[in-house]
Design an enzyme around this catalytic site. Sequence first.
Site, PDB file in Angstrom:
ATOM      1  N   GLY A   1       3.335   4.390   5.310  1.00 16.02           N
ATOM      2  CA  GLY A   1       4.403   4.062   6.260  1.00 16.02           C
ATOM      3  C   GLY A   1       4.993   2.675   6.105  1.00 16.02           C
ATOM      4  O   GLY A   1       5.764   2.229   6.957  1.00 16.02           O
ATOM      5  N   LEU A   2       4.654   1.992   4.996  1.00 11.83           N
ATOM      6  CA  LEU A   2       5.181   0.627   4.823  1.00 11.83           C
ATOM      7  C   LEU A   2       6.364   0.579   3.852  1.00 11.83           C
ATOM      8  O   LEU A   2       6.801  -0.499   3.455  1.00 11.83           O
ATOM      9  CB  LEU A   2       4.064  -0.315   4.353  1.00 11.83           C
ATOM     10  CG  LEU A   2       2.847  -0.418   5.284  1.00 11.83           C
ATOM     11  CD1 LEU A   2       1.838  -1.423   4.756  1.00 11.83           C
ATOM     12  CD2 LEU A   2       3.271  -0.810   6.705  1.00 11.83           C
ATOM     13  N   GLY A   3       6.857   1.740   3.469  1.00 10.81           N
ATOM     14  CA  GLY A   3       8.082   1.776   2.656  1.00 10.81           C
ATOM     15  C   GLY A   3       7.860   1.499   1.189  1.00 10.81           C
ATOM     16  O   GLY A   3       8.788   1.063   0.493  1.00 10.81           O
ATOM     17  N   SER A   4       6.647   1.763   0.702  1.00  9.77           N
ATOM     18  CA  SER A   4       6.352   1.476  -0.703  1.00  9.77           C
ATOM     19  C   SER A   4       7.361   2.155  -1.643  1.00  9.77           C
ATOM     20  O   SER A   4       7.934   1.509  -2.519  1.00  9.77           O
ATOM     21  CB  SER A   4       4.920   1.933  -1.020  1.00  9.77           C
ATOM     22  OG  SER A   4       4.767   2.141  -2.376  1.00  9.77           O
ATOM     23  N   SER A   5       7.603   3.453  -1.443  1.00 12.42           N
ATOM     24  CA  SER A   5       8.476   4.165  -2.387  1.00 12.42           C
ATOM     25  C   SER A   5       9.910   3.639  -2.293  1.00 12.42           C
ATOM     26  O   SER A   5      10.574   3.437  -3.319  1.00 12.42           O
ATOM     27  CB  SER A   5       8.431   5.675  -2.156  1.00 12.42           C
ATOM     28  OG  SER A   5       8.852   5.974  -0.845  1.00 12.42           O
ATOM     29  N   ALA A   6      10.376   3.352  -1.069  1.00 14.94           N
ATOM     30  CA  ALA A   6      11.747   2.824  -0.910  1.00 14.94           C
ATOM     31  C   ALA A   6      11.876   1.463  -1.580  1.00 14.94           C
ATOM     32  O   ALA A   6      12.881   1.150  -2.226  1.00 14.94           O
ATOM     33  CB  ALA A   6      12.086   2.709   0.573  1.00 14.94           C
TER      34      ALA A   6
ATOM     35  N   ASP B   1      14.662   3.642   5.497  1.00 24.73           N
ATOM     36  CA  ASP B   1      13.744   2.890   4.635  1.00 24.73           C
ATOM     37  C   ASP B   1      14.507   2.129   3.543  1.00 24.73           C
ATOM     38  O   ASP B   1      14.322   0.929   3.357  1.00 24.73           O
ATOM     39  CB  ASP B   1      12.730   3.832   3.971  1.00 24.73           C
ATOM     40  CG  ASP B   1      11.684   4.352   4.945  1.00 24.73           C
ATOM     41  OD1 ASP B   1      11.866   4.183   6.160  1.00 24.73           O
ATOM     42  OD2 ASP B   1      10.677   4.935   4.487  1.00 24.73           O
TER      43      ASP B   1
ATOM     44  N   PRO C   1       0.832  -1.205   0.000  1.00 22.47           N
ATOM     45  CA  PRO C   1       0.000   0.000   0.000  1.00 22.47           C
ATOM     46  C   PRO C   1       0.867   1.257   0.000  1.00 22.47           C
ATOM     47  O   PRO C   1       1.926   1.285   0.627  1.00 22.47           O
ATOM     48  CB  PRO C   1      -0.802  -0.098   1.303  1.00 22.47           C
ATOM     49  CG  PRO C   1      -0.689  -1.507   1.749  1.00 22.47           C
ATOM     50  CD  PRO C   1       0.579  -2.066   1.178  1.00 22.47           C
ATOM     51  N   VAL C   2       0.407   2.275  -0.745  1.00 22.83           N
ATOM     52  CA  VAL C   2       1.227   3.479  -0.975  1.00 22.83           C
ATOM     53  C   VAL C   2       1.002   4.539   0.110  1.00 22.83           C
ATOM     54  O   VAL C   2      -0.126   4.756   0.556  1.00 22.83           O
ATOM     55  CB  VAL C   2       0.849   4.087  -2.361  1.00 22.83           C
ATOM     56  CG1 VAL C   2       1.589   5.389  -2.620  1.00 22.83           C
ATOM     57  CG2 VAL C   2       1.131   3.079  -3.460  1.00 22.83           C
TER      58      VAL C   2
HETATM   59  O1  PMV Z   1       8.122   7.390   5.039  1.00 24.65           O
HETATM   60  P1  PMV Z   1       7.827   6.623   6.289  1.00 24.65           P
HETATM   61  O2  PMV Z   1       6.441   6.774   6.762  1.00 24.65           O
HETATM   62  O3  PMV Z   1       8.287   5.206   6.183  1.00 24.65           O
HETATM   63  O4  PMV Z   1       8.685   7.322   7.491  1.00 24.65           O
HETATM   64  C1  PMV Z   1      10.073   7.377   7.481  1.00 24.65           C
HETATM   65  C2  PMV Z   1      10.609   7.494   8.868  1.00 24.65           C
HETATM   66  C3  PMV Z   1      10.967   8.882   9.367  1.00 24.65           C
HETATM   67  O5  PMV Z   1      11.839   8.657  10.472  1.00 24.65           O
HETATM   68  C4  PMV Z   1       9.745   9.645   9.847  1.00 24.65           C
HETATM   69  C5  PMV Z   1      11.695   9.725   8.323  1.00 24.65           C
HETATM   70  C6  PMV Z   1      13.095   9.247   7.947  1.00 24.65           C
HETATM   71  O6  PMV Z   1      13.630   9.768   6.960  1.00 24.65           O
HETATM   72  O7  PMV Z   1      13.680   8.412   8.648  1.00 24.65           O
END
Ligand code: PMV
Length: 307
Positions: free
Chosen positions: A98-103, A145, A94-95
């Site tokens: 907070g599950l790292g989709s883009s990474a 991420d 899921p985009v």
């Molecule tokens: O993008 P998310 O929701 O996976 O959050 C990343 C984690 C943060 O610590 C909030 C930002 C970071 O760059 O580490």
Amino acid sequence: MIKASAPAKLILFGEHAVVYGETAIATAVDKRAYATACELEGSKIIVNSKNIQEDIEASLIEDTTNPIVKAVQEALKFCKTKTGVGVEINSEIPVAVGLGSSASVVSATAMAVVSLFKENPDPLKIAEIALEAEKISHGNPSGVDTATTTLGGTIAFKKGTIEELKTEGLSLVIGNTGIRKSTKELVDKVRKSIEDPRMATSLFNISSLVKSAKTAIIQNNLDELGALMDKNHKFLRELGVSSPQLETLIKTAKKAGALGAKLTGAGGGGCIIALTQEPKKVIQALEKKGATAFQVHTNQEGVKIES
Ligand code: PMV
């Protein structure tokens, strides 16, 4: 043609504090993004993904606002080639919750493209390329991420150092509020709010509990881990990155028997994680509150070529 995949990630402890050089603990879980890359005639980059209506076309050198295009450009630069490349993305993740989709997508893309030109690329190089691409969407990401989605397993991450943790692996329940959030906006919000010393204390408290969390994970001490997750969430709430929907899901998971629960990632929406030995009960309770809920397993393999 080469297909690569990368896992989704969860931050178990230490989000936001990690931006300020503190340690976070993150793990790879069993949902993946897939990137298939092929060489093209000419020197264009073409990206196709179910999440976008039309193919994206770009040159090898133009400034781009698209992280996938950036990942391809950086991968080609690393391979010292001007060959055109086509990339197709498919993802189970899921985009923007907070599950790292883009990474995960940029890690899989970097792996697939580099592997067209070089055998067995170093995952640390893939992490570097993926981080450059992540900067497009997140401004100044800590790198946790992309380190997790490339290396996999469970890691203690601090800017500049990555420690792989030997753990048994956990089974967690995710509750997704379905509310998309902007990591960049939340990181900016925290940056402003920690000018207030009380808020800065919450950030300090987060970094203090990560050491105990590392020991509890290595010892697979679930009761202690649950208690630390609750504490970490309390500090994130004080920092102002929780939301009414996240609070409802956390209370619900705890009432259904979770040993601990917290938001994961930037917050402001997105997902909670709950540690529980009764996943079905917790999933049902979260679903009754309108969340999408599912079980995941930690410690999954990082970026890899699909055979
Ligand atoms: O993008 P998310 O929701 O996976 O959050 C990343 C984690 C943060 O610590 C909030 C930002 C970071 O760059 O580490």
